[in-house]
Motif scaffolding. Structure first.
Motif, PDB file in Angstrom:
ATOM      1  N   GLN A 133      38.044  56.003  84.159  1.00  0.00           N
ATOM      2  CA  GLN A 133      37.330  56.857  83.198  1.00  0.00           C
ATOM      3  C   GLN A 133      37.049  56.143  81.880  1.00  0.00           C
ATOM      4  O   GLN A 133      36.158  56.515  81.129  1.00  0.00           O
ATOM      5  N   LEU A 134      37.851  55.126  81.591  1.00  0.00           N
ATOM      6  CA  LEU A 134      37.664  54.397  80.342  1.00  0.00           C
ATOM      7  C   LEU A 134      36.455  53.468  80.395  1.00  0.00           C
ATOM      8  O   LEU A 134      35.955  53.041  79.352  1.00  0.00           O
ATOM      9  N   ASN A 188      36.592  55.784  69.982  1.00  0.00           N
ATOM     10  CA  ASN A 188      36.406  57.136  69.458  1.00  0.00           C
ATOM     11  C   ASN A 188      35.736  58.036  70.493  1.00  0.00           C
ATOM     12  O   ASN A 188      36.113  59.203  70.641  1.00  0.00           O
ATOM     13  N   SER A 189      34.744  57.492  71.215  1.00  0.00           N
ATOM     14  CA  SER A 189      34.097  58.291  72.262  1.00  0.00           C
ATOM     15  C   SER A 189      35.108  58.651  73.343  1.00  0.00           C
ATOM     16  O   SER A 189      35.152  59.789  73.817  1.00  0.00           O
ATOM     17  N   ILE A 190      35.925  57.668  73.729  1.00  0.00           N
ATOM     18  CA  ILE A 190      36.956  57.933  74.734  1.00  0.00           C
ATOM     19  C   ILE A 190      37.911  59.013  74.228  1.00  0.00           C
ATOM     20  O   ILE A 190      38.267  59.945  74.952  1.00  0.00           O
ATOM     21  N   THR A 191      38.281  58.886  72.963  1.00  0.00           N
ATOM     22  CA  THR A 191      39.195  59.862  72.357  1.00  0.00           C
ATOM     23  C   THR A 191      38.600  61.265  72.437  1.00  0.00           C
ATOM     24  O   THR A 191      39.279  62.221  72.840  1.00  0.00           O
ATOM     25  N   GLU A 192      37.332  61.369  72.060  1.00  0.00           N
ATOM     26  CA  GLU A 192      36.668  62.677  72.095  1.00  0.00           C
ATOM     27  C   GLU A 192      36.626  63.245  73.513  1.00  0.00           C
ATOM     28  O   GLU A 192      36.900  64.429  73.721  1.00  0.00           O
ATOM     29  N   GLU A 193      36.273  62.377  74.470  1.00  0.00           N
ATOM     30  CA  GLU A 193      36.191  62.834  75.869  1.00  0.00           C
ATOM     31  C   GLU A 193      37.534  63.365  76.346  1.00  0.00           C
ATOM     32  O   GLU A 193      37.622  64.441  76.935  1.00  0.00           O
ATOM     33  N   ILE A 194      38.576  62.595  76.081  1.00  0.00           N
ATOM     34  CA  ILE A 194      39.909  62.973  76.560  1.00  0.00           C
ATOM     35  C   ILE A 194      40.354  64.293  75.928  1.00  0.00           C
ATOM     36  O   ILE A 194      40.862  65.186  76.603  1.00  0.00           O
ATOM     37  N   ILE A 195      40.138  64.429  74.630  1.00  0.00           N
ATOM     38  CA  ILE A 195      40.591  65.636  73.938  1.00  0.00           C
ATOM     39  C   ILE A 195      39.776  66.852  74.381  1.00  0.00           C
ATOM     40  O   ILE A 195      40.312  67.942  74.586  1.00  0.00           O
ATOM     41  N   SER A 198      41.003  67.749  77.944  1.00  0.00           N
ATOM     42  CA  SER A 198      42.378  68.254  78.092  1.00  0.00           C
ATOM     43  C   SER A 198      42.712  69.342  77.079  1.00  0.00           C
ATOM     44  O   SER A 198      43.736  70.009  77.207  1.00  0.00           O
ATOM     45  N   LEU A 199      41.851  69.525  76.055  1.00  0.00           N
ATOM     46  CA  LEU A 199      42.062  70.524  75.009  1.00  0.00           C
ATOM     47  C   LEU A 199      43.411  70.392  74.309  1.00  0.00           C
ATOM     48  O   LEU A 199      44.030  71.375  73.931  1.00  0.00           O
ATOM     49  N   ILE A 200      43.835  69.146  74.149  1.00  0.00           N
ATOM     50  CA  ILE A 200      45.116  68.913  73.480  1.00  0.00           C
ATOM     51  C   ILE A 200      44.931  69.094  71.971  1.00  0.00           C
ATOM     52  O   ILE A 200      43.985  68.567  71.378  1.00  0.00           O
ATOM     53  N   THR A 201      45.828  69.848  71.360  1.00  0.00           N
ATOM     54  CA  THR A 201      45.826  70.019  69.915  1.00  0.00           C
ATOM     55  C   THR A 201      46.072  68.646  69.277  1.00  0.00           C
ATOM     56  O   THR A 201      47.023  67.958  69.631  1.00  0.00           O
ATOM     57  N   MET A 215      33.755  63.913  64.360  1.00  0.00           N
ATOM     58  CA  MET A 215      34.742  64.242  65.385  1.00  0.00           C
ATOM     59  C   MET A 215      35.530  65.492  64.986  1.00  0.00           C
ATOM     60  O   MET A 215      35.659  65.821  63.819  1.00  0.00           O
ATOM     61  N   GLY A 216      36.084  66.155  66.003  1.00  0.00           N
ATOM     62  CA  GLY A 216      36.981  67.269  65.739  1.00  0.00           C
ATOM     63  C   GLY A 216      36.284  68.538  65.302  1.00  0.00           C
ATOM     64  O   GLY A 216      35.062  68.587  65.157  1.00  0.00           O
ATOM     65  N   ASN A 217      37.079  69.606  65.094  1.00  0.00           N
ATOM     66  CA  ASN A 217      36.505  70.870  64.644  1.00  0.00           C
ATOM     67  C   ASN A 217      37.130  71.388  63.346  1.00  0.00           C
ATOM     68  O   ASN A 217      36.879  72.506  62.923  1.00  0.00           O
ATOM     69  N   ARG A 218      37.955  70.534  62.718  1.00  0.00           N
ATOM     70  CA  ARG A 218      38.501  70.894  61.410  1.00  0.00           C
ATOM     71  C   ARG A 218      38.763  69.597  60.651  1.00  0.00           C
ATOM     72  O   ARG A 218      39.157  68.598  61.271  1.00  0.00           O
ATOM     73  N   LEU A 219      38.524  69.623  59.375  1.00  0.00           N
ATOM     74  CA  LEU A 219      38.693  68.402  58.578  1.00  0.00           C
ATOM     75  C   LEU A 219      39.583  68.692  57.380  1.00  0.00           C
ATOM     76  O   LEU A 219      39.373  69.660  56.651  1.00  0.00           O
ATOM     77  N   LEU A 220      40.596  67.854  57.197  1.00  0.00           N
ATOM     78  CA  LEU A 220      41.458  67.970  56.022  1.00  0.00           C
ATOM     79  C   LEU A 220      41.278  66.738  55.152  1.00  0.00           C
ATOM     80  O   LEU A 220      41.187  65.626  55.662  1.00  0.00           O
ATOM     81  N   MET A 221      41.205  66.971  53.846  1.00  0.00           N
ATOM     82  CA  MET A 221      41.247  65.854  52.913  1.00  0.00           C
ATOM     83  C   MET A 221      42.561  65.954  52.157  1.00  0.00           C
ATOM     84  O   MET A 221      42.913  67.020  51.652  1.00  0.00           O
ATOM     85  N   MET A 222      43.306  64.859  52.119  1.00  0.00           N
ATOM     86  CA  MET A 222      44.585  64.869  51.409  1.00  0.00           C
ATOM     87  C   MET A 222      44.522  63.971  50.191  1.00  0.00           C
ATOM     88  O   MET A 222      43.834  62.948  50.187  1.00  0.00           O
ATOM     89  N   HIS A 223      45.236  64.381  49.167  1.00  0.00           N
ATOM     90  CA  HIS A 223      45.343  63.543  47.980  1.00  0.00           C
ATOM     91  C   HIS A 223      46.690  63.816  47.317  1.00  0.00           C
ATOM     92  O   HIS A 223      47.057  64.960  47.083  1.00  0.00           O
ATOM     93  N   GLU A 224      47.422  62.758  47.064  1.00  0.00           N
ATOM     94  CA  GLU A 224      48.722  62.858  46.398  1.00  0.00           C
ATOM     95  C   GLU A 224      49.591  63.971  46.962  1.00  0.00           C
ATOM     96  O   GLU A 224      50.111  64.806  46.238  1.00  0.00           O
ATOM     97  N   GLY A 225      49.717  63.983  48.268  1.00  0.00           N
ATOM     98  CA  GLY A 225      50.649  64.906  48.917  1.00  0.00           C
ATOM     99  C   GLY A 225      50.151  66.322  49.077  1.00  0.00           C
ATOM    100  O   GLY A 225      50.902  67.212  49.478  1.00  0.00           O
TER     101      GLY A 225
END
Ligand SMILES: Nc1ncnc2c1ncn2[C@@H]1O[C@H](COP(=O)(O)OP(=O)(O)O)[C@@H](O)[C@H]1O
Ligand SMILES: [Mg+2]
Length: 264
Positions: A133-134, A188-195, A198-201, A215-225
């Protein structure tokens, strides 16, 4: 699926080098969510994933996975239901062992086993199927030592191994960052396909804003914790790099220029 409650973490406590990374961080991730995480250098992204994986201890706070409090569960026990791929292609695999041996190890994760017993004919065809598959030709290299594979092939193999036992949670920490742009894109394409399949969180840290957006369906931006941006659904679909950068600038950070440069 994942709840992080009131997480606090400092490094080098009580010394002149004391560094507080988290002061009551909270995060909830739903089952099946694929969360991409960006943020300035030193924001605490890796520390968060390390604490979730159990390779770092928090000072206080709780980690709940699938309604189970795993805060005090050691890393090796968590690894039975968590998959992980890090940036360094030499970390997720055993280079002196063959592809087959590496995959058998992943397949038998959490069990005590004898390696020779662990590799059955049935497993071999299953492994070959996964490898094909890869589209990297690895299905014909089962007896090759992993040490001779390219970085991209190793990371793809690490990813397969991380998801082989359908983990409740997949943690990716810049797993394509050490690869050249083309290989990174392929992984990244492989990552997307696999996720997707398999619908892995999943929680995926990336330094590439375009990848975080596409990629993904939610995006977080972090800064200083802290989580300074948390978008999903339609807002996530319509976000652009420019808007992410504008948001970062609007945070009114003292040293925002250098941080913005790092984030970009
Ligand atoms: N083992 C450690 N000892 C001391 N400080 C650390 C350690 N790991 C991380 N830090 C510090 O904690 C902060 C967050 O680091 P990290 O989680 O690696 O950031 P990110 O992955 O977002 O770049 C940084 O200031 C970093 O220097
Ligand atoms: Mg990091």
């Amino acid at each position: 699926m994942l709840e992080v409650h009131n997480l606090c973490k400092s490094f080098d406590k009580g010394t002149v080098n004391e560094k507080r990374v988290f002061d009551n961080l909270n995060l909830n991730v739903n089952k099946g969510e694929f969360v991409t995480i960006i943020g300035s250098n030193g924001a605490g992204k890796s520390t968060l994933l390390n604490i979730i994986a159990g390779s770092l201890e928090s000072d206080s706070g709780e980690i709940i996975l699938d309604n189970k409090n795993i805060t005090r569960l050691p890393e090796y026990k968590r690894s039975a239901f968590m998959g992980r791929v890090l940036q360094d292609p030499s970390k997720g695999v055993a280079p002196s062992m063959t592809i087959l041996e590496n995959m058998s190890m992943a397949y038998n994760k959490g069990k005590s086993f004898n390696l020779t017993l662990g590799v059955s004919k049935k497993n071999i065809s299953h492994f070959k199927e996964m490898l094909s598959q890869l589209n990297l030709g690895l299905e014909n290299k089962l007896n090759d030592k992993v040490g001779v594979l390219s970085g991209g092939q190793r990371q793809a193999l690490s990813l397969l191994m991380a998801v082989m036992k359908k983990p409740k949670l997949l943690l990716l920490d810049e797993h394509t960052a050490a690869l050249d742009p083309k290989t990174s894109q392929r992984l990244n394409s492989i990552t997307e396909e696999i996720i997707k399949e398999s619908l892995i969180t999943t929680l995926m840290i990336t330094h590439n804003m375009n990848h975080a957006i596409s990629m993904g369906n939610r995006l977080l931006m972090m800064h200083e914790g802290e989580i300074v941006l948390d978008i999903s659904g339609e807002s996530k679909k319509h976000i652009t790099v420019k808007r992410l950068l504008d948001h970062f600038d609007s945070l009114d950070l003292g040293d925002s220029l250098s941080d913005r440069a790092l984030l970009a």
